[in-house]
Design a protein around this motif. Structure first.
Motif, PDB file in Angstrom:
ATOM      1  N   SER A  52      39.176  30.918  43.341  1.00 20.31           N
ATOM      2  CA  SER A  52      40.205  29.881  43.172  1.00 20.31           C
ATOM      3  C   SER A  52      40.468  29.177  44.496  1.00 20.31           C
ATOM      4  N   GLY A  53      39.660  29.467  45.515  1.00 20.85           N
ATOM      5  CA  GLY A  53      39.967  29.032  46.864  1.00 20.85           C
ATOM      6  C   GLY A  53      40.587  30.181  47.632  1.00 20.85           C
ATOM      7  N   LYS A  54      41.694  30.738  47.105  1.00 19.65           N
ATOM      8  CA  LYS A  54      42.383  31.867  47.741  1.00 19.65           C
ATOM      9  C   LYS A  54      41.938  33.214  47.197  1.00 19.65           C
ATOM     10  N   LEU A  55      41.726  33.270  45.877  1.00 18.19           N
ATOM     11  CA  LEU A  55      41.364  34.530  45.229  1.00 18.19           C
ATOM     12  C   LEU A  55      39.894  34.501  44.850  1.00 18.19           C
ATOM     13  N   GLY A  56      39.235  35.628  45.040  1.00 22.61           N
ATOM     14  CA  GLY A  56      37.829  35.698  44.668  1.00 22.61           C
ATOM     15  C   GLY A  56      37.559  36.936  43.849  1.00 22.61           C
ATOM     16  N   ALA A  57      36.532  36.860  42.999  1.00 21.99           N
ATOM     17  CA  ALA A  57      36.092  38.050  42.279  1.00 21.99           C
ATOM     18  C   ALA A  57      34.579  38.033  42.179  1.00 21.99           C
ATOM     19  N   MET A  58      34.020  39.222  42.267  1.00 22.51           N
ATOM     20  CA  MET A  58      32.595  39.389  42.010  1.00 22.51           C
ATOM     21  C   MET A  58      32.487  40.062  40.647  1.00 22.51           C
ATOM     22  N   VAL A  59      31.726  39.436  39.762  1.00 24.45           N
ATOM     23  CA  VAL A  59      31.652  39.871  38.368  1.00 24.45           C
ATOM     24  C   VAL A  59      30.320  40.581  38.153  1.00 24.45           C
ATOM     25  N   PHE A  60      30.380  41.862  37.736  1.00 30.43           N
ATOM     26  CA  PHE A  60      29.155  42.662  37.625  1.00 30.43           C
ATOM     27  C   PHE A  60      28.486  42.544  36.253  1.00 30.43           C
ATOM     28  N   GLY A  61      29.265  42.283  35.226  1.00 31.87           N
ATOM     29  CA  GLY A  61      28.657  42.077  33.912  1.00 31.87           C
ATOM     30  C   GLY A  61      28.180  43.327  33.193  1.00 31.87           C
ATOM     31  N   GLY A  62      28.814  44.466  33.457  1.00 32.99           N
ATOM     32  CA  GLY A  62      28.434  45.686  32.739  1.00 32.99           C
ATOM     33  C   GLY A  62      28.868  45.625  31.280  1.00 32.99           C
ATOM     34  N   VAL A  63      28.235  46.413  30.422  1.00 33.37           N
ATOM     35  CA  VAL A  63      28.537  46.404  28.991  1.00 33.37           C
ATOM     36  C   VAL A  63      29.636  47.426  28.668  1.00 33.37           C
ATOM     37  N   ALA A  64      29.384  48.711  28.960  1.00 37.47           N
ATOM     38  CA  ALA A  64      30.375  49.750  28.665  1.00 37.47           C
ATOM     39  C   ALA A  64      31.501  49.719  29.682  1.00 37.47           C
ATOM     40  N   SER A  65      31.203  49.162  30.857  1.00 35.09           N
ATOM     41  CA  SER A  65      32.190  49.156  31.918  1.00 35.09           C
ATOM     42  C   SER A  65      31.986  47.913  32.772  1.00 35.09           C
ATOM     43  N   GLU A  66      33.030  47.119  32.955  1.00 35.80           N
ATOM     44  CA  GLU A  66      32.943  45.918  33.796  1.00 35.80           C
ATOM     45  C   GLU A  66      33.703  46.156  35.086  1.00 35.80           C
ATOM     46  N   ARG A  67      33.126  45.673  36.170  1.00 36.25           N
ATOM     47  CA  ARG A  67      33.795  45.793  37.470  1.00 36.25           C
ATOM     48  C   ARG A  67      34.066  44.396  38.002  1.00 36.25           C
ATOM     49  N   LEU A  68      35.328  44.146  38.361  1.00 33.17           N
ATOM     50  CA  LEU A  68      35.668  42.898  39.047  1.00 33.17           C
ATOM     51  C   LEU A  68      36.141  43.283  40.439  1.00 33.17           C
ATOM     52  N   GLN A  69      35.337  42.972  41.434  1.00 40.71           N
ATOM     53  CA  GLN A  69      35.714  43.289  42.815  1.00 40.71           C
ATOM     54  C   GLN A  69      36.545  42.117  43.328  1.00 40.71           C
ATOM     55  N   LEU A  70      37.743  42.423  43.845  1.00 38.70           N
ATOM     56  CA  LEU A  70      38.740  41.373  44.084  1.00 38.70           C
ATOM     57  C   LEU A  70      39.013  41.100  45.569  1.00 38.70           C
ATOM     58  N   ASN A  71      39.225  39.850  45.878  1.00 40.40           N
ATOM     59  CA  ASN A  71      39.627  39.448  47.232  1.00 40.40           C
ATOM     60  C   ASN A  71      40.790  38.463  47.204  1.00 40.40           C
ATOM     61  N   GLU A  72      41.579  38.527  48.265  1.00 41.30           N
ATOM     62  CA  GLU A  72      42.643  37.539  48.515  1.00 41.30           C
ATOM     63  C   GLU A  72      42.441  37.138  49.968  1.00 41.30           C
ATOM     64  N   ASP A  73      42.501  35.837  50.253  1.00 40.56           N
ATOM     65  CA  ASP A  73      41.972  35.389  51.556  1.00 40.56           C
ATOM     66  C   ASP A  73      42.842  35.695  52.766  1.00 40.56           C
TER      67      ASP A  73
END
Ligand code: FUC
Length: 781
Positions: A52-73
């Motif tokens: 979003s400019g300030k917030l970031g996420a890395m999206v892994f795309g797992g099926v049984a389990s999804e991981r969103l790794q989060l950042n705030e600038d």
């Protein structure tokens, strides 16, 4: 976009590997503006970035389990601190004397003992942690699995089937709404069950809790280098389920049998400014989420996409297409060294623009070494702002690729540095004005760090001032120039106070300094008057003079600047015909003949002091240097070479350098640049370099197709920007310019150059001019 069928053997080989059915499916997925994969990410550099400019996420795309790794600038280690070293000033004359007598090793020892910042290292950018989504009952792998990132729609999606149900998960980073939003949907009612949890690697052990349907992570940043942790951080995940039930246990939430789930993720720290940590992240997050009460996903998505596309769609690019673009992105990168895949270059180009839009928006922090995406608490080089090339490279594409609003956080950073750097200038140099060395961080630290070999380089702030002026030059907003002139003046003031007379040449030089990170072979990197410093200061002084000429009222300063400018050491050509990196002809003595930094070529790019047409001897010397340095190096350093070869007008060489950047050694499966490790500057430098191949805007002239490679015979780039506040579209076919359109956003005169033909075009604000080639000459069509 036209599909030019180039039947190279490699492409046919790749395409024939697809079965007819999967080829059809792939064709549906192939889009010039999409990264896509047939499997979830295992490694972080396979995950897909949204921001979003300030917030970031890395999206892994797992099926049984999804991981969103989060950042705030603003989540960085430490707190407000002042690294100015009071012992430095007394040591300065002796460091300079040792340099003058050629005892560079001793000068370095003394600088290490007395001239470094306290602490000697800066703070690190840190991850918040992960939001984990576990889907009970779903298998590890789904059928018809695809995950993708649509960079035009700025949305990451994962789709698959399981148990006869089609699932779709979408993630966006919304700048207008200030959240990361996730939608989980399915083709059958009641099919969505998910357990949500948050985990953080921060040593401060953030605590997870639940308030109704909101999952909360609360904690603080880490202390580092003796600087206490001063920030509180909060991340809130609001769960909105259609149908089903939502319940909380301890620090986790469970959704059962919902038809659809939307998650809104807000995050903030207590950071307000480099010297103010009194913010209330909890109140901020609550307010952010309260504003979105009742706003459905469709509206969140529509507002986000409208905002993103208003920037993203300004530029369109086509270098031609082959069947290689039917393949998943990771496979295209893998086979790129042996395959003709011009639209991979176009995708990389637009991905650079996507990444800047997602990581650098007004009100936020500038893009750091990793943009905003970082899964560590102690990342490589602390994921700082390295301002001896890397941060500047991040912003090279911003103005030319029509993303001027993304530069705002960089200007704001310079505004801060002018304050903190004034103290460093006073305490460590006894000088007026302000200085920043080779790195800075969230706290705007400006003293030399890491060690004298790397850190004693006083020109970082001055280089950033080029971006401050360029923002004016591309947009011609006089009120903006008046606002930022004091920043440029303050930087120039520092050099007027600290430049010394080189005893050998009588020229004015910086001392002590370095040519970034390069050992000159005479005991250190420390030296007086490295070529790059002279060039950066020349630009700074010239830009101050240009600004003063427009704004007026600073005559005394102008006289001082002009006198000093004429005494700066000039460029020199050395015994091997190379552009000298130092005042002495030492290039052949340097410890690393193929060093990644090509600092002395700053004059060729990003500056325009050296040009093939106006200073051909210096350009030839720069070329000799480039050939000696070689092309294969770290990601960002390849990207710099790409820009330089484009400036030399050598399109085919530039294209071969681009191929090094795009290959699997320097591009991760998610298209992040590999230094290695991941560093985002190479992405941005790559976007800039491709622009330089098609359009150059230098010394008040506009060059069309200055370095078009034979690999891109037909194509276009539209919506670019040039100096003088003018938009430029360029189209070509059969390797020849077919049309260019100039559209002015300010009154001005534009000198356009193409293949030896020059045309002067006067335009009033709002007017356009269509240019074409007639009888070999540029004409208004
Ligand atoms: C400079 C470069 C390194 C790295 C670091 C972040 O110091 O020399 O290669 O990119 O910045």
């Amino acid at each position: 976009m036209t599909l030019t069928r180039r039947s190279t053997l490699a492409v046919l080989g790749a395409a024939s590997a697809l079965t007819t059915a999967s080829a059809r499916a792939a064709t549906a997925k192939a889009s010039p503006l999409r990264l896509w994969y047939r499997q979830p990410a295992k490694e972080w550099v396979e995950a897909l970035p949204i921001g979003s400019g300030k917030l970031g996420a890395m999206v892994f795309g797992g099926v049984a389990s999804e991981r969103l790794q989060l950042n705030e600038d603003t989540l960085w280690a430490g707190g407000p601190y002042d690294p100015a070293n009071p012992e430095a000033l007394a040591a300065l004359p002796e460091i300079r004397r040792l340099i003058d007598v050629g005892d560079y090793a001793k000068a370095t020892d003394l600088a290490n003992a007395k001239f470094m910042g306290t602490p000697k290292r800066q703070m690190a950018y840190q991850t918040i942690g992960d939001l984990k989504l576990d889907f009970p009952g779903l298998p590890e792998a789904g059928g018809d699995y695809v995950r993708d990132l649509d960079i035009d729609g700025a949305i990451a999606a994962t789709t698959f089937t399981a148990g006869g149900v089609q699932y779709r998960r979408e993630v966006i980073g919304s700048h207008p709404d200030g959240v990361i939003a996730v939608r989980l949907s399915a083709s059958r009612k009641g099919a969505i069950s998910v357990d949500l949890s948050v985990a953080s690697p921060l040593k401060s052990n953030p605590v997870a809790s639940v308030e109704g349907k909101v999952l909360i992570l609360t904690g603080s940043n880490e202390s580092r280098e003796g600087i206490p942790a001063a920030l509180t951080v909060e991340c809130r995940v609001e769960v909105r389920a259609k149908g089903g039930t939502v319940s909380g246990q301890g620090g986790a939430l469970s959704v059962k049998n919902a038809d659809e789930v939307v998650l809104l993720i807000a995050a903030a720290t207590s950071y307000r400014r480099f010297d103010d940590v009194s913010g209330d992240p909890k109140a901020l997050n609550k307010a952010t989420l309260a504003k979105l009460a009742g706003k459905p996903w469709a509206n969140l998505l529509a507002d986000h996409q409208a905002d993103h596309r208003a920037l993203f769609r300004r530029v369109s690019v086509d270098f031609g297409r082959t069947r290689a673009d039917l393949l998943p992105t990771d496979e295209r990168i893998q086979q790129s060294p042996t395959t003709d895949d011009p639209s991979l270059a176009a995708l990389y180009y637009q991905y650079g623009r996507y990444l800047l839009i997602a990581s650098s928006r007004p009100g936020g922090q500038p893009a750091n070494l990793q943009g905003i995406w970082n899964d560590k608490t102690s990342p490589p080089w602390e994921s700082k702002y390295t301002i001896n090339i890397n941060t500047e490279m991040n912003y090279w594409p911003a103005e030319p690729t029509n993303l001027a609003p993304c530069v705002e956080p960089l200007i704001a950073l310079v505004q801060d540095l002018a304050k903190t750097g004034a103290r460093t200038a006073k305490v460590m140099y006894g000088a007026r004005g302000w200085v920043a060395h080779h790195n800075t961080d969230l706290w705007r630290a400006t003293a030399p760090v890491d060690g004298a070999f790397w850190g004693v380089w006083p020109t970082g702030g001055a280089w950033l001032c080029k971006h401050v002026f360029d923002h004016y030059d591309y947009n011609r907003d006089r009120a903006y120039l008046a606002r930022v002139y004091p920043l440029m003046k303050g930087s120039a003031r520092f050099f007027l106070d600290t430049l010394v007379v080189d005893p050998k040449s009588g020229a004015l030089v910086t001392s002590p300094s370095i040519s970034p990170e390069n050992d000159h072979g005479h005991g250190s990197s420390l030296v007086a008057g490295p070529t790059m410093d002279q060039a950066i200061i020349r630009d700074l002084f010239d830009n101050c003079l240009k600004a003063e000429a427009l704004l007026g009222a600073d005559r005394a300063f102008v006289a001082e600047l002009k006198a000093a400018r004429d005494k700066l050491a000039p460029y020199k050509i050395g015994k091997d015909g190379q552009l000298q990196e130092w005042q002495e002809d030492w290039d052949a003595d340097a410890k690393e003949p193929q060093h990644r930094h090509v600092s002395h070529l700053y004059g060729l790019f990003p500056s325009d002091q050296i040009e093939i047409d106006t200073t051909p001897k210096l350009a030839a010397a720069a070329k000799t240097t480039l050939l000696k340095r070689g092309d294969m190096t770290t990601g960002w350093a390849i990207a710099w070479r790409l820009n330089l070869w484009a400036r030399l007008g050598e399109g085919d060489h530039a294209h071969s350098v681009l191929n090094l950047l795009l290959g699997p050694e320097r591009t991760y499966p998610n298209m992040f640049d590999a230094h290695p490790p991941f560093q985002i500057d190479g992405n941005f430098g790559g976007t800039s370099g491709m622009t330089e191949m098609i359009l150059q805007s230098r010394n008040d002239r506009l060059y069309l197709l200055p370095a078009l490679p034979s690999a891109w015979p037909t194509g276009h780039m539209t919506g670019l920007r040039a100096r003088g506040a003018v938009g430029v579209d360029v189209r070509w076919a059969g390797g020849k310019l077919t049309e260019a359109v100039l559209t002015a956003s300010a009154d001005g005169r534009h000198t356009v150059v193409h293949a030896g033909s020059t045309l002067v075009v006067d335009l009033k604000k709002g007017q356009s001019a269509r240019l074409a080639i007639r009888d070999g000459a540029l004409v208004r069509a």
